[in-house]
Design a protein around this motif. Structure first.
Motif, PDB file in Angstrom:
ATOM      1  N   SER A 135      -1.381  -8.687  13.351  1.00 20.16           N
ATOM      2  CA  SER A 135      -1.061  -9.820  12.184  1.00 20.16           C
ATOM      3  C   SER A 135      -1.633  -9.390  10.841  1.00 20.16           C
ATOM      4  O   SER A 135      -2.648  -8.943  10.572  1.00 20.16           O
ATOM      5  N   THR A 136      -0.740  -8.927   9.902  1.00 25.37           N
ATOM      6  CA  THR A 136      -1.330  -8.862   8.342  1.00 25.37           C
ATOM      7  C   THR A 136      -0.818  -9.903   7.553  1.00 25.37           C
ATOM      8  O   THR A 136      -0.358 -11.270   8.085  1.00 25.37           O
ATOM      9  N   LEU A 137      -1.436  -9.569   6.334  1.00 24.65           N
ATOM     10  CA  LEU A 137      -1.267 -10.917   5.397  1.00 24.65           C
ATOM     11  C   LEU A 137       0.145 -11.405   5.203  1.00 24.65           C
ATOM     12  O   LEU A 137       0.623 -12.502   5.199  1.00 24.65           O
ATOM     13  N   ARG A 138       1.225 -10.381   5.487  1.00 19.03           N
ATOM     14  CA  ARG A 138       2.389 -10.773   5.231  1.00 19.03           C
ATOM     15  C   ARG A 138       3.287 -11.216   6.472  1.00 19.03           C
ATOM     16  O   ARG A 138       4.292 -11.529   6.619  1.00 19.03           O
ATOM     17  N   GLY A 148       3.249 -16.226   3.063  1.00 18.03           N
ATOM     18  CA  GLY A 148       3.304 -17.556   3.453  1.00 18.03           C
ATOM     19  C   GLY A 148       2.117 -18.350   2.693  1.00 18.03           C
ATOM     20  O   GLY A 148       1.892 -19.542   2.851  1.00 18.03           O
ATOM     21  N   LEU A 149       1.368 -17.329   1.709  1.00 19.81           N
ATOM     22  CA  LEU A 149       0.251 -18.230   1.099  1.00 19.81           C
ATOM     23  C   LEU A 149       0.836 -18.248  -0.476  1.00 19.81           C
ATOM     24  O   LEU A 149       1.363 -17.748  -0.919  1.00 19.81           O
ATOM     25  N   GLN A 150       0.226 -19.611  -0.907  1.00 14.99           N
ATOM     26  CA  GLN A 150       0.409 -19.760  -2.346  1.00 14.99           C
ATOM     27  C   GLN A 150      -0.546 -18.869  -3.000  1.00 14.99           C
ATOM     28  O   GLN A 150      -1.654 -18.548  -2.550  1.00 14.99           O
ATOM     29  N   TRP A 151      -0.086 -18.403  -4.275  1.00 19.51           N
ATOM     30  CA  TRP A 151      -0.741 -17.511  -4.885  1.00 19.51           C
ATOM     31  C   TRP A 151      -2.263 -17.955  -5.476  1.00 19.51           C
ATOM     32  O   TRP A 151      -3.057 -16.868  -5.179  1.00 19.51           O
ATOM     33  N   ARG A 152      -2.451 -19.068  -5.478  1.00 17.95           N
ATOM     34  CA  ARG A 152      -4.011 -19.461  -5.965  1.00 17.95           C
ATOM     35  C   ARG A 152      -4.835 -19.371  -4.527  1.00 17.95           C
ATOM     36  O   ARG A 152      -6.090 -18.950  -4.731  1.00 17.95           O
ATOM     37  N   GLU A 153      -4.253 -19.509  -3.280  1.00 16.26           N
ATOM     38  CA  GLU A 153      -5.037 -19.487  -2.094  1.00 16.26           C
ATOM     39  C   GLU A 153      -5.324 -18.015  -2.006  1.00 16.26           C
ATOM     40  O   GLU A 153      -6.323 -17.668  -1.430  1.00 16.26           O
ATOM     41  N   LEU A 154      -4.352 -17.178  -2.040  1.00 15.49           N
ATOM     42  CA  LEU A 154      -4.570 -15.658  -1.838  1.00 15.49           C
ATOM     43  C   LEU A 154      -5.544 -15.300  -2.824  1.00 15.49           C
ATOM     44  O   LEU A 154      -6.387 -14.407  -2.590  1.00 15.49           O
ATOM     45  N   LEU A 155      -5.513 -15.664  -4.224  1.00 15.79           N
ATOM     46  CA  LEU A 155      -6.610 -15.148  -5.201  1.00 15.79           C
ATOM     47  C   LEU A 155      -7.764 -15.666  -4.683  1.00 15.79           C
ATOM     48  O   LEU A 155      -8.691 -14.884  -4.980  1.00 15.79           O
ATOM     49  N   ALA A 156      -7.957 -16.795  -4.518  1.00 18.78           N
ATOM     50  CA  ALA A 156      -9.397 -17.337  -4.262  1.00 18.78           C
ATOM     51  C   ALA A 156      -9.766 -16.646  -2.849  1.00 18.78           C
ATOM     52  O   ALA A 156     -11.179 -16.220  -2.948  1.00 18.78           O
ATOM     53  N   GLY A 157      -9.357 -16.416  -1.699  1.00 15.33           N
ATOM     54  CA  GLY A 157      -9.545 -15.747  -0.481  1.00 15.33           C
ATOM     55  C   GLY A 157      -9.965 -14.326  -0.953  1.00 15.33           C
ATOM     56  O   GLY A 157     -10.939 -13.688  -0.477  1.00 15.33           O
ATOM     57  N   ALA A 158      -9.309 -13.476  -1.762  1.00 17.72           N
ATOM     58  CA  ALA A 158      -9.425 -12.131  -2.241  1.00 17.72           C
ATOM     59  C   ALA A 158     -10.835 -12.168  -2.802  1.00 17.72           C
ATOM     60  O   ALA A 158     -11.553 -11.119  -2.882  1.00 17.72           O
ATOM     61  N   ALA A 159     -11.226 -13.091  -3.841  1.00 17.34           N
ATOM     62  CA  ALA A 159     -12.393 -13.093  -4.561  1.00 17.34           C
ATOM     63  C   ALA A 159     -13.677 -13.160  -3.679  1.00 17.34           C
ATOM     64  O   ALA A 159     -14.601 -12.577  -4.153  1.00 17.34           O
ATOM     65  N   ALA A 202       0.896 -12.048  -2.967  1.00 16.66           N
ATOM     66  CA  ALA A 202       1.209 -13.202  -2.429  1.00 16.66           C
ATOM     67  C   ALA A 202       2.617 -13.322  -1.675  1.00 16.66           C
ATOM     68  O   ALA A 202       3.015 -13.950  -0.985  1.00 16.66           O
ATOM     69  N   GLU A 203       3.315 -12.519  -2.289  1.00 21.30           N
ATOM     70  CA  GLU A 203       4.919 -12.455  -1.732  1.00 21.30           C
ATOM     71  C   GLU A 203       4.897 -11.906  -0.026  1.00 21.30           C
ATOM     72  O   GLU A 203       4.313 -11.090   0.373  1.00 21.30           O
ATOM     73  N   ASP A 204       5.832 -12.905   0.330  1.00 19.26           N
ATOM     74  CA  ASP A 204       5.932 -12.807   1.962  1.00 19.26           C
ATOM     75  C   ASP A 204       4.939 -13.144   2.667  1.00 19.26           C
ATOM     76  O   ASP A 204       4.774 -12.737   3.952  1.00 19.26           O
ATOM     77  N   GLN A 232       2.868 -17.544   8.196  1.00 19.58           N
ATOM     78  CA  GLN A 232       4.136 -18.576   7.796  1.00 19.58           C
ATOM     79  C   GLN A 232       3.455 -19.703   7.036  1.00 19.58           C
ATOM     80  O   GLN A 232       2.379 -19.815   6.574  1.00 19.58           O
ATOM     81  N   PRO A 233       4.537 -20.016   6.097  1.00 21.06           N
ATOM     82  CA  PRO A 233       3.968 -21.189   5.143  1.00 21.06           C
ATOM     83  C   PRO A 233       3.348 -22.355   5.725  1.00 21.06           C
ATOM     84  O   PRO A 233       3.686 -22.759   6.998  1.00 21.06           O
ATOM     85  N   VAL A 234       2.426 -22.871   4.995  1.00 14.08           N
ATOM     86  CA  VAL A 234       1.644 -24.151   5.615  1.00 14.08           C
ATOM     87  C   VAL A 234       2.646 -25.511   4.916  1.00 14.08           C
ATOM     88  O   VAL A 234       2.889 -25.569   3.892  1.00 14.08           O
ATOM     89  N   GLY A 235       2.610 -26.327   6.111  1.00 17.20           N
ATOM     90  CA  GLY A 235       3.276 -27.384   5.450  1.00 17.20           C
ATOM     91  C   GLY A 235       2.577 -28.551   5.152  1.00 17.20           C
ATOM     92  O   GLY A 235       1.300 -28.301   4.561  1.00 17.20           O
ATOM     93  N   ALA A 236       2.932 -29.621   5.151  1.00 12.59           N
ATOM     94  CA  ALA A 236       2.040 -30.806   4.752  1.00 12.59           C
ATOM     95  C   ALA A 236       0.792 -31.103   5.479  1.00 12.59           C
ATOM     96  O   ALA A 236       0.924 -30.783   6.649  1.00 12.59           O
ATOM     97  N   ILE A 237      -0.263 -31.519   4.834  1.00  9.40           N
ATOM     98  CA  ILE A 237      -1.387 -31.750   5.486  1.00  9.40           C
ATOM     99  C   ILE A 237      -2.049 -33.081   5.382  1.00  9.40           C
ATOM    100  O   ILE A 237      -1.924 -33.642   4.712  1.00  9.40           O
TER     101      ILE A 237
END
Length: 412
Positions: free
Chosen positions: A4-7, A227-238, A223-225, A10-15
């Motif tokens: 399982s890679t970043l790509r 399932g992560l929103q770009w801000r979540e990917l950025l925060a995780g990468a940091a 973040a393309e493909d 699956q998108p996260v639904g309502a929480i």
């Protein structure tokens, strides 16, 4: 375990942040997680903490020998002010077989010190912040190359005036990693994560000079493909150095495969998103009151508290499910719980913005978080008591005794 890679995500639904994560209410998981916490602490204090202390002393002595006064001050500031990052990260070494545990600790400590030092170096103003940051963070990507592993040129670092401190840290990680039986199995993923983390740190630090458009453009592309929103990917990468620590611990197990490494990457990147956003959240009130609130911090990228809360809750739910599915799942789950307990017990978590979000996250992880949260609250009380003791040296008794207590994973 399937790859399982970043790509692959699956998108996260309502929480719904009012309900605990169902997986964490499993009685069997609760029992196994409790045992994992107990065994991890026993291993930490008996076989990890002594190595941690020795390594921190070693690197402090080396930092003191840096001739350049500005770089020497930065290296020592990071060691003294953020040394608990290395102590906490070393909790992952309790997963390693005893015969490889010292190598794992040495690699984790050097890597964390390297990352924190690079963080400080790339915060300084630069005529070419992106180029300089990329050159500096090459030390991080080189650190997770196994010599002779065929994954790229190793340790060709840019010249620095710190008398080789940066290069020595990088070489220490690479050398210790090379002694682990599954080092080659994790190297490809580790290289990818190190590069991702370097870009995130560099671009966020450059935002004060270049603006946030370049950050968003880069993060959206990454973040393309996924399932992560770009801000979540950025925060995780940091904060993705935590992913690297988990990969190093996994490399001590000869059964670890590249597919396992990819699963660890996904699970820990979600935990890193939680870590980064909580770190900014608990500092928010103090920064606001002191007039130092950053226009380029990670939580400033969210338009309103509800959006931020949704992002944090979604990342925590995703991290909990992914951590549980890993080998040694209860141990990895307790790392996530420890991160949340550490930050949500921070005094800054009582601020106007932070309090409802922190309480929501605690509810999400109930009842698994309860014992860890109690330990964190007791540790913070001990710290306050110890501080009062220093101001009033004649007082003793219980306060003196409490002052010796420490938190999970050696966090101070």
């Amino acid at each position: 375990m399937g790859a399982s890679t970043l790509r692959d995500r699956q998108p996260v639904g309502a929480i719904d942040d009012r309900r605990p994560v169902g997986a964490l209410r499993d009685r069997r998981l609760l029992a196994r997680a409790g045992l994992a916490l107990l065994f991890a602490n026993v291993r930490y204090w008996t076989s990890v903490a002594p190595v941690v202390r020795g390594q921190l002393r070693h690197w402090e002595q080396r930092a003191r020998s840096i001739d350049d006064p500005e770089l020497r001050a930065l290296a020592l500031e990071k060691l003294h002010g953020e040394g608990f990052h290395a102590e906490a990260a070393a909790m992952l070494a309790t997963l390693a077989p005893r015969r490889h545990r010292s190598d794992v600790v040495e690699a984790i400590i050097a890597l964390e010190l390297l990352f924190d030092y690079l963080d400080g170096l790339t915060e300084r103003p630069s005529a070419d912040p992106l180029g300089d940051g990329e050159r500096l963070f090459k030390a991080l990507t080189d650190a997770v190359v196994v010599p002779g592993g065929g994954t790229g040129k190793n340790l060709e670092l840019p010249p620095q005036s710190d008398d080789g401190y940066l290069e020595l840290l990088s070489r220490k990680v690479s050398g210790a990693l090379a002694r682990l039986p599954a080092a080659l199995a994790i190297t490809e993923v580790a290289q990818r994560i190190a590069a991702l983390g370097g870009q995130a740190q560099t671009r966020m630090h450059a935002a004060s000079q270049l603006g946030t458009e370049q950050v968003e453009e880069w993060a959206r592309r990454e973040a393309e493909d996924t399932g992560l929103q770009w801000r979540e990917l950025l925060a995780g990468a940091a904060s993705s150095v935590l992913v690297l620590h988990a990969l190093i611990a996994a490399a001590a197990d000869p059964r670890t495969t590249p597919e396992d490494a990819a699963e660890i990457e996904s699970a820990y990147l979600s935990t890193c998103t939680v870590l980064t956003l909580l770190d900014g959240l608990v500092d928010h009130e103090q920064d606001r009151l002191s007039g130092e609130e950053s226009l380029h911090g990670y939580i400033s990228l969210y338009g309103d508290p509800h959006e931020l809360s949704q992002a944090l809750t979604g990342a925590a739910q995703r991290a909990a499910a992914q951590a549980r599915a890993l080998p040694n799942g209860p141990h990895h789950t307790m790392i996530l719980v420890g991160v949340v307990a550490y930050y949500t017990s921070h005094p800054g978590a009582r601020g106007e913005l932070a309090a409802p979000i922190a309480k929501g996250l605690q509810r999400q992880l109930t009842p698994l978080i309860s014992p860890t949260l109690a330990i964190m609250n007791a540790w913070r009380l001990a710290k306050r008591t110890r501080a009062r003791n220093r101001r009033a040296p004649r007082s003793g008794g219980l306060a003196s005794s409490l002052g010796k207590s420490r938190g999970i994973g050696g966090v101070q």
